[in-house]
Scaffold this active site. Structure first.
Site, mmCIF file in Angstrom:
data_model
loop_
_atom_site.group_PDB
_atom_site.id
_atom_site.type_symbol
_atom_site.label_atom_id
_atom_site.label_comp_id
_atom_site.label_asym_id
_atom_site.label_seq_id
_atom_site.Cartn_x
_atom_site.Cartn_y
_atom_site.Cartn_z
ATOM 1 N N HIS A 165 -4.978 -3.276 -3.134
ATOM 2 C CA HIS A 165 -4.296 -2.256 -4.258
ATOM 3 C C HIS A 165 -4.306 -2.807 -5.567
ATOM 4 O O HIS A 165 -3.710 -2.232 -6.379
ATOM 5 C CB HIS A 165 -3.172 -1.445 -3.592
ATOM 6 C CG HIS A 165 -3.325 -0.791 -2.407
ATOM 7 N ND1 HIS A 165 -3.722 0.836 -2.386
ATOM 8 C CD2 HIS A 165 -3.319 -1.011 -1.123
ATOM 9 C CE1 HIS A 165 -4.135 1.029 -1.403
ATOM 10 N NE2 HIS A 165 -3.672 -0.003 -0.393
ATOM 11 N N LYS A 192 -11.403 1.067 -2.787
ATOM 12 C CA LYS A 192 -10.483 1.800 -3.683
ATOM 13 C C LYS A 192 -10.731 1.827 -5.088
ATOM 14 O O LYS A 192 -11.808 2.526 -5.513
ATOM 15 C CB LYS A 192 -9.004 1.082 -3.440
ATOM 16 C CG LYS A 192 -8.672 1.027 -1.866
ATOM 17 C CD LYS A 192 -7.644 0.546 -1.601
ATOM 18 C CE LYS A 192 -7.487 -0.126 0.011
ATOM 19 N NZ LYS A 192 -7.634 1.299 0.935
ATOM 20 N N SER A 234 0.665 -1.358 -0.092
ATOM 21 C CA SER A 234 -0.017 -0.125 0.064
ATOM 22 C C SER A 234 0.933 1.196 0.062
ATOM 23 O O SER A 234 0.471 2.219 -0.570
ATOM 24 C CB SER A 234 -0.705 -0.097 1.071
ATOM 25 O OG SER A 234 -0.281 -0.296 2.319
HETATM 26 C C1 PLP Z 1 -3.258 -3.322 2.029
HETATM 27 C C2 PLP Z 1 -4.694 -2.833 2.694
HETATM 28 N N1 PLP Z 1 -5.462 -3.607 3.040
HETATM 29 C C3 PLP Z 1 -6.500 -3.355 3.695
HETATM 30 C C4 PLP Z 1 -6.929 -2.027 3.724
HETATM 31 C C5 PLP Z 1 -8.283 -1.833 4.282
HETATM 32 O O1 PLP Z 1 -9.312 -1.518 3.337
HETATM 33 P P1 PLP Z 1 -10.569 -0.636 3.863
HETATM 34 O O2 PLP Z 1 -10.002 0.650 3.634
HETATM 35 O O3 PLP Z 1 -11.665 -0.932 2.637
HETATM 36 O O4 PLP Z 1 -10.965 -0.845 5.201
HETATM 37 C C6 PLP Z 1 -6.110 -1.204 3.169
HETATM 38 C C7 PLP Z 1 -6.570 0.521 2.899
HETATM 39 O O5 PLP Z 1 -6.708 1.126 3.781
HETATM 40 C C8 PLP Z 1 -4.980 -1.445 2.355
HETATM 41 O O6 PLP Z 1 -4.140 -0.484 2.229
#
Ligand code: PLP
Length: 405
Positions: free
Chosen positions: A224, A255, A196
């Site tokens: 991502h 996203k 991320s």
């Molecule tokens: C790699 C990763 N996994 C999980 C999440 C969590 O997802 P969400 O924002 O839909 O809760 C994020 C983002 O914030 C992320 O970057």
């Protein structure tokens, strides 16, 4: 006559005084976080403090968050099903809309089934902690997302953090662990596919081999990657031709799909297990109908317009070329996330402020989100950016001076 003075309890010190003290310490270290408030949707240009600026700081990678069809679907679902689901899926919050979205996500990811959570964070938290427990072990990449780290902690399994993207280190840790535990103990390996904050892609084929050698479950977080990499934006697992060899695939709807929510894709047995054991599924109100409908329509658009992920990657490559010319090391080939690593948090904040002065919004990312000494600007592209906007952003980075700090 004055009333008699009654001795009351001594005024105790404010038990929340530590909050202000800690915030002071955070600020002194250059690490204070403040929330920015946009006055418009998350699009290539946004309104911030009344001013239009170019936005390179959103995960709305395919520009679908404000797409008219997506917005209409959300509005229509709100009118038909209400703004909220009213209760957990297992009570009365389950809607045909959720079932349809799960079936469509499973088909998109090439798995038998999928299970929705109300965020990606909750999908990771609930899934990791349901798959392993005391007596088991979880092997987690050093740069995994916080939601995975928290899932590991919550599981009460032994946590082994392996060096970032280092399969030899993972393999050795798995072998050592296997030698000393009963055969029925479970091992879970978990990794982001596109990281991320770094935008690089995990060496999934080698990780799959290591898991198969050691009988470990593999969970891949495609937050991502979904909608951006792989054929038709199906993710890195599909991109590497690993369909069917990754037991647990996680994704978000927040996203590239421009909505909100998270999901796990895998076998029907895995999803049935999680429906019964993942506490963040069981004890959480179901995904709001507008979010589910928005994600469903976004998925339809991704399948109908495969050029969107292609364009996002092409723009990322264009920005990567500009960032390299400005002195930054960025992944090759890039996904939609491009890090411009600076070093010190104050220097990252200063660069972010200079870029904003020149009309470009890129957020500074500082510890604990990234390791000490690697504060950075995290630039992201949307397929709806124009080439000219990307060139303007690259020029702003070049004008702001070489990386320092
Ligand atoms: C790699 C990763 N996994 C999980 C999440 C969590 O997802 P969400 O924002 O839909 O809760 C994020 C983002 O914030 C992320 O970057």
């Amino acid at each position: 006559m004055n009333p008699p003075q009654v001795a009351g309890p001594m005024q105790a010190a404010d038990p929340l005084a530590f909050c202000a003290e800690e915030v002071g310490r955070i600020e002194a270290a250059g690490l204070l976080r403040r929330v920015r408030a946009l006055q418009s949707a998350s699009e290539p240009e946004v309104t911030l403090n009344g001013r239009r600026v170019l936005c390179l700081a959103s995960n709305n990678y395919l520009g679908l968050a404000a797409h008219p069809e997506v917005v209409d679907a959300a509005a229509e679902a709100a009118r038909r099903y209400g703004a909220g689901a009213g209760s957990a899926r297992l009570i009365t919050g389950g809607l045909v809309l959720h079932d349809e979205l799960e079936a469509r996500l499973a088909a998109f990811k090439g798995t038998e089934a999928a299970l929705l959570f109300s965020s990606g964070y909750l999908a990771n938290l609930g899934t990791v902690s349901a798959l392993v427990g005391p007596g088991d072990a979880v092997f987690s990449d050093a740069l995994n997302h916080a939601s995975i780290i928290d899932g590991c902690r919550l599981s009460r399994a032994e946590v082994h953090v392996y060096r970032h993207a280092d399969v030899a280190d993972l393999d050795e840790r798995l072998a050592n662990w296997r030698r000393r535990v009963p055969t029925e103990s479970r091992a879970l390996v978990v990794t982001d596919s596109v990281f991320s904050m770094d935008g690089d892609i995990a060496p999934l084929p080698d990780i799959v081999d290591a898991c198969e050698r050691h009988g470990a479950i593999l969970m891949v977080d495609e937050a991502h990657a979904t909608g951006v990499v792989g054929p038709g934006g199906r993710g890195a697992v599909a991109g590497y031709g690993l369909d069917g060899r990754v037991g647990v695939v996680m994704g978000t709807l927040s996203k590239a799909f421009g909505a909100a929510g998270g999901f796990i894709a895998g076998s029907a047995d895995l999803c049935a297990y999680l429906r019964n054991r993942a506490r963040s599924f069981i004890f959480d109100t179901a995904l709001p109908p507008p979010a589910a409908a928005a994600a469903l329509t976004a998925l339809t658009i991704v399948e109908r317009e495969p050029e969107r992920p292609v364009r996002a990657r092409r723009l990322a490559t264009r920005l990567a070329t500009g960032l390299r010319a400005a002195g930054y090391a960025v992944p090759d080939p890039p996904a939609a996330v491009l890090p411009a690593v600076i070093g010190a948090p104050e220097a990252a904040l200063a660069l972010s402020a200079r870029l904003l002065d020149s009309g470009v919004l890129v957020t500074a990312i500082r510890p604990p989100t990234v390791p000490q000494g690697t504060s950075r600007l995290r630039a992201t592209v949307m397929s709806t950016h124009t080439d000219a906007q990307i060139d303007r952003a690259a020029a702003a980075f070049a004008a702001a001076g070489p990386p320092s700090g």
